[in-house]
Design a protein around this motif. Structure first.
Motif: not given
Lengths: 113, 114
Positions: A4-6, A22-27, A88-92, A99-108
């Protein structure tokens, strides 16, 4: 692989302006998305979530948009305040992975007074 | 309600030692997950416990282990510490085992390995 990328690592806005992170996810099978805010020295704080069967959800001063066609997620903060400065993080969260959260790298986000 | 609490908040260890971190979930929450946060790798899932059983595990070596007690409190243990284990370890709790339940995070334990 899963990710999950930012798009941007930093974002600077003027107080009172609207912010868009913004956040992009791959799955494409992802089911549930969450935005977290992390201030220095603290753990991530839940902001808002959205399920994959929705394309928009609104909270207090925040709106999350989900575009499944391009696998894109965004967080909009209205009338940004200095207290919004944080990472700010997006998570999937996938229903077949507990309950596994997959986090993006974060935007400051930095808010200039 | 009190939030998720983690102890200790800061810890300094040397290579080869082991460490145990503790997490007390929000009252009534039965699921506890652990995450590692580093500047290079970001936030990565370690494992999740629900009703004293490990439900899910991330891609970490066997040196990382955990357990959950009958009162839902959880501990994680890292044995034979390496420099790369220096990180912020976060615990998150949620009410049930349902995926869409919000996970609430504690403040973390900052582990430094020298």
């Amino acid at each position: 692989g899963e990710s999950v990328g930012l798009h941007l690592p930093t974002l600077s806005v003027q107080e009172g302006d609207n912010s868009i992170i913004n956040c992009a996810y791959s799955n494409s099978a992802s089911d549930y998305f969450i935005w977290y805010k992390q201030e220095s020295g603290k753990g991530p704080q839940f902001i808002i979530d959205i399920r994959s069967n929705m394309d928009k959800r609104q909270g207090q001063r925040v709106t999350v948009l989900l575009n499944k066609t391009v696998k894109h997620l965004s967080l909009q903060i209205a009338a940004t305040q200095p207290g919004d400065s944080a990472v700010y993080f997006c998570a999937e969260n996938r229903y077949n992975q507990g309950g596994k959260l997959i986090f993006g790298q974060g935007t400051e986000l930095s808010v200039k007074p | 309600k009190a939030g998720v609490t983690q102890t200790p908040r800061y810890l300094i260890k040397t290579r080869g030692q082991q460490v145990t971190l503790s997490c007390s979930p929000i009252s009534g929450h039965r699921s506890v997950s652990w995450y590692q946060q580093t500047p290079g790798q970001g936030l990565q899932f370690l494992f999740e416990y629900f009703s004293e059983t490990q439900r899910n595990k991330g891609n970490f070596p066997g040196r990382f282990s955990g357990r959950q007690f009958s009162n839902s409190r959880s501990e994680m243990n890292v044995s034979t510490l390496e420099l790369g284990d220096s990180a912020l370890y976060l615990c998150a709790s949620r009410f049930s085992g349902r995926v869409a339940d919000t996970q609430y995070f504690g403040p973390g334990t900052r582990l430094t390995v020298l």
